[in-house]
Scaffold this motif. Structure first.
Motif, PDB file in Angstrom:
ATOM      1  N   GLY A   1       0.809  -1.216   0.000  1.00 31.01           N
ATOM      2  CA  GLY A   1       0.000   0.000   0.000  1.00 31.01           C
ATOM      3  C   GLY A   1       0.837   1.259   0.000  1.00 31.01           C
ATOM      4  O   GLY A   1       0.451   2.280  -0.589  1.00 31.01           O
TER       5      GLY A   1
ATOM      6  N   GLY B   1       1.684   3.487  -2.960  1.00 35.04           N
ATOM      7  CA  GLY B   1       0.814   4.580  -3.381  1.00 35.04           C
ATOM      8  C   GLY B   1       1.424   5.939  -3.105  1.00 35.04           C
ATOM      9  O   GLY B   1       1.162   6.913  -3.837  1.00 35.04           O
TER      10      GLY B   1
ATOM     11  N   GLN C   1      -4.282   9.878  -3.450  1.00 34.41           N
ATOM     12  CA  GLN C   1      -3.713   8.536  -3.499  1.00 34.41           C
ATOM     13  C   GLN C   1      -2.624   8.353  -2.453  1.00 34.41           C
ATOM     14  O   GLN C   1      -2.521   7.296  -1.824  1.00 34.41           O
ATOM     15  CB  GLN C   1      -3.155   8.243  -4.886  1.00 34.41           C
ATOM     16  CG  GLN C   1      -2.623   6.818  -5.025  1.00 34.41           C
ATOM     17  CD  GLN C   1      -2.604   6.350  -6.447  1.00 34.41           C
ATOM     18  OE1 GLN C   1      -2.726   7.133  -7.369  1.00 34.41           O
ATOM     19  NE2 GLN C   1      -2.444   5.057  -6.641  1.00 34.41           N
TER      20      GLN C   1
ATOM     21  N   GLN D   1      -3.324   5.336   0.195  1.00 36.39           N
ATOM     22  CA  GLN D   1      -2.446   4.164   0.177  1.00 36.39           C
ATOM     23  C   GLN D   1      -1.344   4.242   1.228  1.00 36.39           C
ATOM     24  O   GLN D   1      -0.907   3.215   1.745  1.00 36.39           O
ATOM     25  CB  GLN D   1      -1.832   3.988  -1.209  1.00 36.39           C
ATOM     26  CG  GLN D   1      -2.840   3.460  -2.222  1.00 36.39           C
ATOM     27  CD  GLN D   1      -2.177   2.818  -3.423  1.00 36.39           C
ATOM     28  OE1 GLN D   1      -2.302   3.297  -4.534  1.00 36.39           O
ATOM     29  NE2 GLN D   1      -1.474   1.726  -3.220  1.00 36.39           N
TER      30      GLN D   1
ATOM     31  N   SER E   1      -7.572   2.331  -4.869  1.00 35.33           N
ATOM     32  CA  SER E   1      -6.326   1.973  -4.189  1.00 35.33           C
ATOM     33  C   SER E   1      -6.481   0.696  -3.376  1.00 35.33           C
ATOM     34  O   SER E   1      -5.583  -0.161  -3.368  1.00 35.33           O
ATOM     35  CB  SER E   1      -5.889   3.121  -3.271  1.00 35.33           C
ATOM     36  OG  SER E   1      -5.677   4.303  -4.007  1.00 35.33           O
ATOM     37  N   THR E   2      -7.605   0.559  -2.687  1.00 32.53           N
ATOM     38  CA  THR E   2      -7.838  -0.638  -1.870  1.00 32.53           C
ATOM     39  C   THR E   2      -7.944  -1.873  -2.744  1.00 32.53           C
ATOM     40  O   THR E   2      -7.333  -2.913  -2.456  1.00 32.53           O
ATOM     41  CB  THR E   2      -9.124  -0.473  -1.035  1.00 32.53           C
ATOM     42  OG1 THR E   2      -9.023   0.707  -0.238  1.00 32.53           O
ATOM     43  CG2 THR E   2      -9.335  -1.669  -0.119  1.00 32.53           C
TER      44      THR E   2
ATOM     45  N   THR F   1      -4.375  -2.776  -4.183  1.00 37.28           N
ATOM     46  CA  THR F   1      -3.448  -3.297  -3.177  1.00 37.28           C
ATOM     47  C   THR F   1      -3.881  -4.658  -2.644  1.00 37.28           C
ATOM     48  O   THR F   1      -3.068  -5.586  -2.539  1.00 37.28           O
ATOM     49  CB  THR F   1      -3.323  -2.302  -2.007  1.00 37.28           C
ATOM     50  OG1 THR F   1      -2.871  -1.039  -2.505  1.00 37.28           O
ATOM     51  CG2 THR F   1      -2.342  -2.808  -0.963  1.00 37.28           C
TER      52      THR F   1
END
Length: 432
Positions: free
Chosen positions: A162, A165, A295, A299, A351-352, A355
Motif C-alpha cells: 500500500g 501509493g 492517493q 495508500q 487503491s484498496t 493493493t
C-alpha cells in the motif's frame, strides 16, 4: 569439589546460552534493518521511475505535434505503448521469478534509459514510434512489488504494498510539475535528458542496493527446484497455470472488471475535462495533483491501518461496494466540483482494490511464482489502455458522461453480489 564443578559447568552453559540468544537477537535486528533498507531502495526506484514517466506523459503531446504527428497518429502511439506494456508484463514477471528481483529491476531501469535516449533523439515520427519499444520491459512497479513480496511476511504484505501509493502520488505531482518547468525553460527535449540521467541513476541503485537474492533462503531453495523454473520465460502455459490455483481466477476477474469502467472514464478524461467540465490545461494539472495527494493519503496512511483491523476478503468486498456507490455518483454528477467530491471514495476504492488483490493473489500462488503473478496483475492497466479508447469513445459519443457511471454501478453491483454469495477458496501458498 564435584558439586563446584557442576555449578561452574551450569553457569558456563547459562552464559553460553545467553550469549547465543543475544547474538540471535542482534542478527535478527540487523536482518530487519537490512530488509528495511532494501524495501526503501525499492520505494526510491519506483518514485524516480514514475516521476519521469508522468513527466514525459505531460510533454509527449507537444513533442508529437512538433514533429508533425496528428491526433490520430498520437492515438496509435499511445496504443502501441499500451500493447507493449500488456505483452511485456507477464514476461517481465516470469523473468523476475527465474533470475531474481534485482535482475528484473536492472532490466526495467536499463529499458527506461533506452526509452528516454530514443525520445531525446526523436526528430521524426518513425524514431518516436521506435522509442516505444523499450516499454515492453519498463515495469519498475511490479519489480518493486516483487522485492516487497519476497522480503515481507504475509501479514505485513498489504501494508508494505500500500505504501507504494505514496510513490505513485509523488510521481504524479512531481512529474507533472517537472515536465512543464523543464520544457518551458530549456526546450521540449530537456525532460528527456533528465529522464535518461534519472533512469541511469535508478540502474545504479538497483545494482548496488538490491541484493542478488531477495527471497528467504528456504524459499530460494524451493525456487531453484520449483515449477516456475521449468519452461521458457515466454511460456504462456506456465503463465496460465497460475490461474488454476484456488481462488486466483475469481479474484483476478474481480480485479479486472471492478475498475474497468472507471478506467475507460480516465482514458477519455482529457476530452471530458474540456468538453464536459470546461477545464483548461492549468486546471487539469491542479486536478491531477489533487488525485495524487488523495492517493498518497489513502495508500500511504489509510490502507495500512485497515489491513490490521479487517481481513483482506472484507476489504475486497468493501472496495467493490464503494465502487458501486462511485458509479451512482458519476451517473448523477454535473460539475467538476461534484467530481472532486466523488474522487475521495473513488481513490479509496481504486487503491484498496489494487493493493488487496495484489496481496491476495501473491499469497495464493507458490513463492516461486509471485513475480509472474505480479506481472499478470500489472497487465490489467495496459489492457484497459489498449481497448479503452475504442470502447470509451463509443460510450462517450453515443451515451454521454453518465454512461460511465451507470456501467460502473451495474458491473460492481453484480460483482458485489457475486462476492457475497460465492465462497472463494483462498489458500495461502508458501511452499511447493
Amino acid at each position: 569439589m564435584s558439586t563446584m564443578n557442576v555449578k561452574v559447568s551450569s553457569g558456563g552453559e547459562a552464559e553460553a546460552l545467553g550469549a547465543r540468544s543475544e547474538t540471535m537477537r542482534e542478527s535478527n535486528s540487523s536482518g530487519d534493518i537490512k530488509k528495511g533498507q532494501v524495501i526503501l531502495a525499492a520505494y526510491v526506484i519506483v518514485t524516480i521511475e514514475l516521476t519521469f514517466i508522468f513527466m514525459q506523459m505531460g510533454v509527449m503531446p507537444y513533442l508529437a505535434k512538433s514533429i508533425g504527428l496528428d491526433s490520430v497518429g498520437f492515438g496509435y502511439l499511445q496504443t502501441t505503448f499500451g500493447v507493449l506494456q500488456l505483452v511485456g508484463g507477464s514476461i517481465f514477471g516470469r523473468f523476475a521469478d527465474k533470475f531474481g528481483a534485482r535482475a528484473a529491476l536492472i532490466l526495467s531501469c536499463a529499458s527506461g534509459s533506452a526509452f528516454f535516449l530514443l525520445m531525446s533523439i526523436s526528430t521524426s515520427i518513425p524514431v518516436l514510434f521506435l522509442s516505444r519499444l523499450p516499454a515492453v520491459f519498463m515495469h519498475g512497479l511490479p519489480g518493486a512489488q516483487k522485492v516487497i513480496t519476497d522480503m515481507t511476511t504475509p501479514s505485513q504484505r498489504a501494508n508494505a504494498l500500500g505504501k507504494l501509493g505514496l510513490c505513485f502520488g509523488i510521481g504524479i505531482i512531481t512529474g507533472s510539475l517537472l515536465g512543464g518547468v523543464l520544457s518551458t525553460k530549456f526546450g521540449i527535449f530537456a525532460p528527456m535528458y533528465v529522464g535518461l540521467v534519472g533512469n541511469l541513476v535508478n540502474t545504479m541503485i538497483a545494482m548496488f542496493w538490491i541484493p542478488l537474492q531477495t527471497k528467504p533462503k528456504s524459499d530460494h531453495h524451493l525456487t531453484e527446484h520449483g515449477t516456475s523454473q521449468s519452461g521458457s520465460v515466454f511460456s504462456i502455459r506456465e503463465i496460465l497455470r497460475l490461474m488454476k490455483f484456488p481462488g486466483v481466477m475469481e479474484v483476478f476477474i474481480v480485479k479486472v472488471f471492478a475498475g474497468l469502467p472507471i478506467g475507460l472514464f480516465h482514458i477519455m478524461f482529457s476530452i471530458i475535462s474540456v468538453d464536459f467540465f470546461g477545464l483548461g490545461a492549468v486546471e487539469s494539472g491542479y486536478l491531477m495533483s489533487y488525485f495524487g495527494v488523495l492517493q498518497m493519503v489513502v495508500q500511504g496512511l489509510v490502507i495500512g491501518k485497515l489491513t490490521s483491523h479487517c481481513t483482506e476478503m472484507t476489504l475486497l468486498k468493501l472496495s467493490v461496494f464503494v465502487f458501486a456507490g462511485v458509479g451512482l455518483g458519476m451517473a448523477l454528477m454535473r460539475t467538476v466540483w461534484h467530481y472532486c467530491i466523488i474522487a475521495v471514495p473513488l481513490m479509496f476504492a481504486f487503491s484498496t482494490l489494487d493493493t488487496i488483490t495484489d496481496s491476495i493473489l501473491t499469497k495464493a500462488v507458490p513463492s516461486s511464482d509471485t513475480g509472474t503473478m505480479l506481472g499478470i496483475c500489472a497487465s490489467v492497466q495496459p489492457l484497459t489502455r489498449t481497448v479503452g479508447p475504442t470502447i470509451g469513445g463509443v460510450l462517450y459519443k453515443h451515451f454521454g458522461v453518465s454512461s460511465f457511471g451507470c456501467l460502473q454501478l451495474i458491473v460492481n453491483t453484480g460483482l458485489f453480489v457475486y462476492l457475497l454469495k460465492s465462497n472463494i477458496p483462498l489458500t495461502e501458498m508458501k511452499k511447493q
